[in-house]
Design a protein around this motif. Structure first.
Motif, PDB file in Angstrom:
ATOM      1  N   UNK A 110       0.951  -2.953 -11.621  1.00  0.00           N
ATOM      2  CA  UNK A 110       1.867  -3.737 -12.469  1.00  0.00           C
ATOM      3  C   UNK A 110       3.313  -3.549 -12.024  1.00  0.00           C
ATOM      4  N   UNK A 111       3.678  -2.316 -11.728  1.00  0.00           N
ATOM      5  CA  UNK A 111       5.040  -2.034 -11.279  1.00  0.00           C
ATOM      6  C   UNK A 111       5.324  -2.748  -9.965  1.00  0.00           C
ATOM      7  N   UNK A 112       4.351  -2.762  -9.064  1.00  0.00           N
ATOM      8  CA  UNK A 112       4.570  -3.444  -7.798  1.00  0.00           C
ATOM      9  C   UNK A 112       4.724  -4.946  -7.987  1.00  0.00           C
ATOM     10  N   UNK A 113       3.887  -5.541  -8.850  1.00  0.00           N
ATOM     11  CA  UNK A 113       3.996  -6.984  -9.113  1.00  0.00           C
ATOM     12  C   UNK A 113       5.376  -7.310  -9.674  1.00  0.00           C
ATOM     13  N   UNK A 114       5.848  -6.480 -10.597  1.00  0.00           N
ATOM     14  CA  UNK A 114       7.175  -6.675 -11.195  1.00  0.00           C
ATOM     15  C   UNK A 114       8.264  -6.532 -10.133  1.00  0.00           C
ATOM     16  N   UNK A 138       0.828  -1.210   0.000  1.00  0.00           N
ATOM     17  CA  UNK A 138       0.000   0.000   0.000  1.00  0.00           C
ATOM     18  C   UNK A 138       0.862   1.259   0.000  1.00  0.00           C
ATOM     19  N   UNK A 139       1.980   1.228   0.724  1.00  0.00           N
ATOM     20  CA  UNK A 139       2.866   2.399   0.755  1.00  0.00           C
ATOM     21  C   UNK A 139       3.488   2.643  -0.614  1.00  0.00           C
ATOM     22  N   UNK A 140       3.928   1.588  -1.259  1.00  0.00           N
ATOM     23  CA  UNK A 140       4.533   1.741  -2.587  1.00  0.00           C
ATOM     24  C   UNK A 140       3.498   2.236  -3.595  1.00  0.00           C
ATOM     25  N   UNK A 141       2.310   1.667  -3.567  1.00  0.00           N
ATOM     26  CA  UNK A 141       1.265   2.090  -4.513  1.00  0.00           C
ATOM     27  C   UNK A 141       0.882   3.552  -4.298  1.00  0.00           C
ATOM     28  N   UNK A 142       0.780   3.955  -3.046  1.00  0.00           N
ATOM     29  CA  UNK A 142       0.455   5.349  -2.748  1.00  0.00           C
ATOM     30  C   UNK A 142       1.551   6.278  -3.273  1.00  0.00           C
ATOM     31  N   UNK A 143       2.796   5.903  -3.045  1.00  0.00           N
ATOM     32  CA  UNK A 143       3.931   6.712  -3.504  1.00  0.00           C
ATOM     33  C   UNK A 143       3.914   6.866  -5.018  1.00  0.00           C
ATOM     34  N   UNK A 144       3.702   5.757  -5.712  1.00  0.00           N
ATOM     35  CA  UNK A 144       3.746   5.793  -7.175  1.00  0.00           C
ATOM     36  C   UNK A 144       2.545   6.506  -7.781  1.00  0.00           C
ATOM     37  N   UNK A 145       1.374   6.360  -7.193  1.00  0.00           N
ATOM     38  CA  UNK A 145       0.211   7.083  -7.736  1.00  0.00           C
ATOM     39  C   UNK A 145       0.353   8.574  -7.469  1.00  0.00           C
ATOM     40  N   UNK A 146       0.947   8.954  -6.336  1.00  0.00           N
ATOM     41  CA  UNK A 146       1.209  10.380  -6.068  1.00  0.00           C
ATOM     42  C   UNK A 146       2.200  10.965  -7.064  1.00  0.00           C
ATOM     43  N   UNK A 147       3.099  10.131  -7.551  1.00  0.00           N
ATOM     44  CA  UNK A 147       4.098  10.642  -8.491  1.00  0.00           C
ATOM     45  C   UNK A 147       3.573  10.687  -9.926  1.00  0.00           C
ATOM     46  N   UNK A 148       2.307  10.268 -10.123  1.00  0.00           N
ATOM     47  CA  UNK A 148       1.712  10.418 -11.441  1.00  0.00           C
ATOM     48  C   UNK A 148       1.355   9.125 -12.170  1.00  0.00           C
ATOM     49  N   UNK A 149       1.742   7.986 -11.646  1.00  0.00           N
ATOM     50  CA  UNK A 149       1.358   6.726 -12.289  1.00  0.00           C
ATOM     51  C   UNK A 149      -0.104   6.420 -12.004  1.00  0.00           C
ATOM     52  N   UNK A 150      -0.757   5.778 -12.958  1.00  0.00           N
ATOM     53  CA  UNK A 150      -2.132   5.346 -12.711  1.00  0.00           C
ATOM     54  C   UNK A 150      -2.121   4.219 -11.689  1.00  0.00           C
ATOM     55  N   UNK A 151      -3.251   3.968 -11.082  1.00  0.00           N
ATOM     56  CA  UNK A 151      -3.350   2.885 -10.101  1.00  0.00           C
ATOM     57  C   UNK A 151      -3.001   1.551 -10.764  1.00  0.00           C
TER      58      UNK A 151
END
Length: 191
Positions: free
Chosen positions: A148-152, A130-143
């Motif tokens: 996908x990035x987290x799974x990778x 959840x922390x990684x997803x929140x960080x990446x969506x805040x930086x502009x990536x779609x959910x």
């Protein structure tokens, strides 16, 4: 009441004995001897006793992975309470996990052996999801892209962790590898 306590202690003792015998065989890398029959012989119990506690060897492995993941998650203070979302979060998170794993032989044996279901390690990675997803969506990536990035990332981290532990790398070597990976995740290959 006293009888129930005795049975409970006896049950706990038997389960502990089965688990320790299983770990002993794993640590000795005697995989060919890793059978219910061999565990029962070494633990001096009958097969019926084993099956009262565990359905089969994979069930025992899954139980140990879950138990180990729970212990690890609760033993690292910032693992469950991390709230900062900076670029170093993933590196620090993985560094804490691997530091604990490097210091605990049984943890290494349980999470990284030929019979591992990877369930325990996946639970560890999911704790930070959840922390990684929140960080990446805040930086502009779609959910969806963040998922996908987290799974990778999680799959790669698991493979790298297994290799580093197999090669018996030092904690500083492990930190350097994960620093490189975290920088790549945060800034891209050329960023």
């Amino acid at each position: 009441m006293e009888k129930n306590m005795k049975n409970s202690r006896k049950t706990q003792y038997t389960e502990h004995l089965i688990q320790q015998t299983y770990l002993q065989l794993l640590e000795e890398k005697r995989y060919s001897e890793l059978t219910v029959k061999r565990i029962c012989e070494l633990a001096d119990i009958n097969r019926g006793t084993f099956y009262l506690h565990y359905e089969d060897l994979p069930a025992l492995q899954r139980y140990l992975e879950d138990k180990t993941a729970d212990e690890l998650i609760h033993s690292i203070p910032n693992l469950t309470m991390q709230t900062t979302l900076n670029d170093a979060f993933i590196t620090e998170y993985i560094r804490q996990i691997l530091s604990y794993v490097m210091q605990n032989r049984h943890t290494r044996t349980i999470l990284f052996n030929p019979y591992s279901t990877n369930h325990g390690f996946q639970r560890l990675l999911e704790t930070g999801r959840s922390h990684a997803l929140e960080r990446w969506t805040r930086s502009g990536l779609s959910r969806e892209d963040s998922e996908w990035l987290y799974a990778f990332t999680a799959s790669g981290m698991q493979a790298v962790a297994a290799r580093l532990l197999e090669e018996d790398r030092t904690p500083s070597e492990i930190s350097a590898v994960y620093e490189t990976i975290a920088n790549f995740i945060a800034h891209g290959l050329m960023g």
